[in-house]
Design a protein around this motif. Structure first.
Motif, mmCIF file in Angstrom:
data_model
loop_
_atom_site.group_PDB
_atom_site.id
_atom_site.type_symbol
_atom_site.label_atom_id
_atom_site.label_comp_id
_atom_site.label_asym_id
_atom_site.label_seq_id
_atom_site.Cartn_x
_atom_site.Cartn_y
_atom_site.Cartn_z
ATOM 1 N N LYS B 14 5.481 -0.251 -5.458
ATOM 2 C CA LYS B 14 4.381 -0.494 -4.798
ATOM 3 C C LYS B 14 3.573 0.672 -4.463
ATOM 4 O O LYS B 14 4.332 1.647 -3.825
ATOM 5 C CB LYS B 14 4.509 -1.496 -3.407
ATOM 6 C CG LYS B 14 4.755 -2.719 -3.717
ATOM 7 C CD LYS B 14 4.747 -3.435 -2.533
ATOM 8 C CE LYS B 14 5.530 -5.034 -2.869
ATOM 9 N NZ LYS B 14 5.938 -5.743 -1.721
ATOM 10 N N TYR B 16 0.125 1.610 -2.465
ATOM 11 C CA TYR B 16 -1.075 1.132 -1.893
ATOM 12 C C TYR B 16 -1.985 2.422 -1.232
ATOM 13 O O TYR B 16 -1.326 3.522 -0.994
ATOM 14 C CB TYR B 16 -0.751 0.290 -0.331
ATOM 15 C CG TYR B 16 -0.071 -0.868 -0.862
ATOM 16 C CD1 TYR B 16 -0.020 -1.522 -1.992
ATOM 17 C CD2 TYR B 16 0.419 -1.691 0.493
ATOM 18 C CE1 TYR B 16 0.918 -2.609 -2.107
ATOM 19 C CE2 TYR B 16 1.197 -2.774 0.097
ATOM 20 C CZ TYR B 16 1.253 -3.343 -1.152
ATOM 21 O OH TYR B 16 1.821 -4.501 -1.300
ATOM 22 N N LYS B 26 -4.325 -2.341 -3.172
ATOM 23 C CA LYS B 26 -2.826 -2.496 -3.943
ATOM 24 C C LYS B 26 -3.206 -2.042 -5.161
ATOM 25 O O LYS B 26 -3.435 -2.730 -6.241
ATOM 26 C CB LYS B 26 -2.513 -3.823 -3.580
ATOM 27 C CG LYS B 26 -2.323 -4.017 -2.011
ATOM 28 C CD LYS B 26 -2.060 -5.495 -1.839
ATOM 29 C CE LYS B 26 -1.648 -5.827 -0.419
ATOM 30 N NZ LYS B 26 -1.285 -7.242 -0.270
ATOM 31 N N ASP B 29 1.444 -3.370 -7.355
ATOM 32 C CA ASP B 29 1.626 -4.296 -6.510
ATOM 33 C C ASP B 29 2.819 -4.705 -7.064
ATOM 34 O O ASP B 29 2.813 -5.989 -7.753
ATOM 35 C CB ASP B 29 0.769 -5.379 -6.161
ATOM 36 C CG ASP B 29 0.937 -5.845 -4.707
ATOM 37 O OD1 ASP B 29 1.898 -5.366 -4.192
ATOM 38 O OD2 ASP B 29 0.501 -6.707 -4.487
ATOM 39 N N THR B 65 4.790 3.542 -1.953
ATOM 40 C CA THR B 65 4.421 2.793 -0.582
ATOM 41 C C THR B 65 6.022 2.187 -0.437
ATOM 42 O O THR B 65 6.637 2.274 0.762
ATOM 43 C CB THR B 65 3.422 2.013 -0.773
ATOM 44 O OG1 THR B 65 2.400 2.399 -0.965
ATOM 45 C CG2 THR B 65 3.306 1.275 0.685
#
Lengths: 348, 325
Positions: B14, B16, B26, B29, B65
């Motif tokens: 991920k 972000y 995002k 994702d 992330t």
């Protein structure tokens, strides 16, 4: 077919510190009512300069139309004064540019920009102009046109902006539309939408389109006739099928075989055109494609080939068409080959 | 190939970005995939779908992330020692889209290429270094006499070759090519693609090839992953994906590509998607493609489809296929 525009032996040059740059050298073509003529070529081939010359949008300081005529409706556009040209631009001939981000004014609402052309070329009340604008936005597939009309370009996506640009171009029902790479800046799925829209509107209004592009896929989708440009000259022109299935010029062969086919065997390497396009300020003698052409003869490096008519619609300028030239077979995989085994393709 | 080794594994990655107050973009994702040693994985999608962010996160230009990237058994998203990081960066290189802005205009070609050699083989003699520069230039189809010129003296295709030579200077195993041919002319694109394939064969390179041109991606990739709004929707062998696409988005994407064959274009039926890609700041709930999907059902709004392997090496995230599994 009704001929609406004809370009004869057009020469356009630019002047810079490096000397004269001959961007367009002896281009001739006709456009018929309701058809799409595609002009294909790589960057620097002179296709955009040709389009801008038709609209007389070239910068005055450093460019000059050296020779040639652009005949439209009994007038020669080359000799037209600025004021007369302004009357034509937007009302009879209009243009769609590549980048919808820069061809709209960010400080004006969409509605005002579409209305601008209407106000200039048609006498109508404010109210009718407004209704007509809403109609136009609806026509090009913008949802809630009544609301969107008061919004600014930054509130629109790339595809929607290009729709607005098309609405602007079509506002006065022009006879001819020049589309300079109209979908190059867009994603494939949006490109498909815009191409479909252009075809639909063309059918409805019988607009002639000059489509300038480097994408042979877009050409195959849109055009009825094709002109292939290289280094400021038209190397080959003909109907869509003639160019794709019976191409005669080695440059056209090169373009067609350097593209990967979605349905082709991927273990084979692509066949690129060797070298790079020539520098327009120092063009080689003879055929401009000769230095990159694997079929080049001695004569190609010394004299420009003349135009040979292959059929009533198909013209090519290449020495290989001369009767004294050795017979050369076009490379495999071009033309006829794809015919017959076309059904095995995803999505069809 | 039974003994395929996974060189790179991306697990639930991920990334972000914070876009102003309380707004989270995002970009990537929950993306998982792996790349086998020696293959080319194509990553396609429309602009803004996050494909470049995936590439940049893998090569550590962005910190993920969450999720991890495992390269050759080493988790590179955790905190690495300087030495390990250097080792990792040596194995992985990137080729950028724009050959105009990715080369320093004030450096000669030799300096550009030698920079990589300096960093990864410090203390190499000047003669050996220049010898290597010349070798690299010839390898990518340029001439050794080009070494003392500046980038502006070259055409787009030649600059891209310089970019490739720079990437090869550290003798990497894995190359991320982010739209390497998008800025080039048609006749030059084929030259660069052929060069990349030759180099792959000669040096056993592994590629992650990021692009939006589906015909080119099919040509160069062994497997292709399709991305939409920060998520993968389908991944499969390239022949299989093009012959038998499962996800409605893949189908639409393939049918939207205009083909340079007039007969085909006249007879083909197109799936034309309605509308635009939604704003990635507010993606639709459930399946992100449902707002444009011609086959969307009620369940698509309720839950996001799972990323599952319907058959060996064919992954898809779509409710149509989860029902029968």
């Amino acid at each position: 077919m009704e001929k609406i525009l004809s370009v004869e032996n057009l020469h356009v040059s630019f002047y810079s510190d490096g000397g004269e740059i001959a961007a367009v050298r002896g281009v001739s073509f006709d456009v018929n009512k309701g058809e799409t003529l595609a002009i294909v070529g790589e960057s620097g081939s002179g296709k955009s300069v040709t389009a801008k010359t038709l609209m007389k949008l070239l910068p005055k300081q450093n460019s000059i139309i050296k020779q040639g005529d652009v005949k439209y409706g009994g007038k020669n556009l080359v000799q037209l004064t600025n004021r007369d040209m302004e009357k034509l631009r937007g009302s009879e001939i209009s243009m769609v540019f590549q980048d919808p981000m820069t061809s709209l004014n960010p400080t004006m609402t969409i509605g005002k920009q579409v209305m601008e052309g209407l106000k200039r070329h048609r006498t109508m009340s404010k109210k009718t102009a407004y209704t007509r604008t809403v109609e136009l936005l609806e026509l090009v597939g913008i949802p809630d046109p009544g609301e969107r009309i008061n919004q600014y370009p930054h509130q629109f996506s790339g595809g929607m902006r290009q729709r607005v640009v098309i609405a602007m171009a079509l506002a006065c029902n022009p006879k001819m539309l020049i589309a300079d790479e109209p979908t190059t800046a867009l994603d494939v799925t949006i490109q498909a939408q815009i191409l479909e829209l252009m075809k639909e509107l063309q059918k409805k209004f019988q607009t002639a389109i000059i489509l300038i592009t480097h994408d042979l896929g877009v050409v195959a989708n849109m055009a009825q006739r094709v002109a292939v440009m290289y280094a400021g000259e038209i190397m080959e022109s003909g109907t869509l099928d003639e160019i794709f299935y019976q191409p005669k010029h080695p440059y056209t062969w090169g373009l067609l075989s350097s593209m990967p086919k979605l349905h082709a065997d991927r273990s084979l390497p692509l066949t690129p055109i060797p070298g790079t396009p020539p520098d327009l300020s120092h063009l080689p003698e003879g055929c401009p494609f000769a230095p990159r052409c694997q079929y080049a003869l001695k004569v190609c490096h010394q004299y420009e080939p003349g135009k040979t008519k292959v059929s009533t619609t198909h013209t090519v300028s290449c020495w290989l068409e001369d009767e004294r030239a050795p017979k050369v077979k076009k490379p495999e995989g071009i033309g006829g080959m794809q015919r017959g085994r076309q059904s095995k393709i995803a999505g069809s | 190939m039974a003994d395929k080794v996974k060189l790179l594994e991306v697990n639930r990655l991920k990334k972000y970005f914070h876009a102003g107050k309380k707004k989270v973009l995002k970009a990537v994702d929950d993306v998982s995939f792996y790349v086998y040693k020696g293959e080319t994985l194509g990553l396609v999608g429309e602009s803004g779908c996050g494909k470049s962010t995936v590439g940049r996160t893998i090569i550590n230009l962005y910190k993920a992330t969450s999720g991890n990237v495992i390269y050759d058994g080493m988790n590179v998203q955790q905190k690495l020692s300087v030495r390990d990081l250097k080792k990792y960066k040596k194995k992985m290189q990137m080729i950028f889209q724009d050959p105009y802005s990715s080369l320093n205009p004030r450096m000669t070609v030799a300096e550009i290429i030698a920079e990589g050699i300096d960093n990864h083989a410090p203390g190499i003699s000047r003669e050996r270094k220049m010898e290597k520069v010349y070798q690299l230039l010839e390898l990518v189809g340029l001439h050794s006499s080009h070494a003392n010129r500046y980038p502006h003296e070259f055409s787009g295709g030649q600059r891209q070759r310089i970019g490739i030579a720079r990437a090869l200077a550290v003798e990497p195993e894995f190359i991320i090519a982010d739209e390497p041919i998008a800025a080039l002319d048609v006749s030059i694109q084929a030259q660069i693609v052929n060069l990349l394939r030759e180099l792959q064969r000669g040096k056993q390179l592994t590629y992650l090839f990021i692009a939006h041109d589906l015909s080119m991606v099919k040509h160069i990739s062994d497997r292709v992953a399709v991305m939409y709004l920060g998520q993968l929707v389908e991944l499969s062998g390239s022949e299989k994906l093009y012959a038998n696409p499962l996800h409605p988005y893949t189908k639409a994407l393939l049918s939207a590509v205009p083909l340079p064959d007039p007969d085909l274009e006249r007879t083909r039926e197109r799936i034309i998607l309605k509308g635009d890609v939604p704003n990635p700041l507010h993606p639709p709930c459930g399946c992100r493609f449902r707002t444009r999907c011609p086959e969307a059902k009620a369940i698509c709004a309720e839950a996001a489809p799972e990323w599952r392997e319907t058959e060996r090496d064919h992954f898809v995230a779509c409710h149509i296929y989860s029902a029968c599994w």
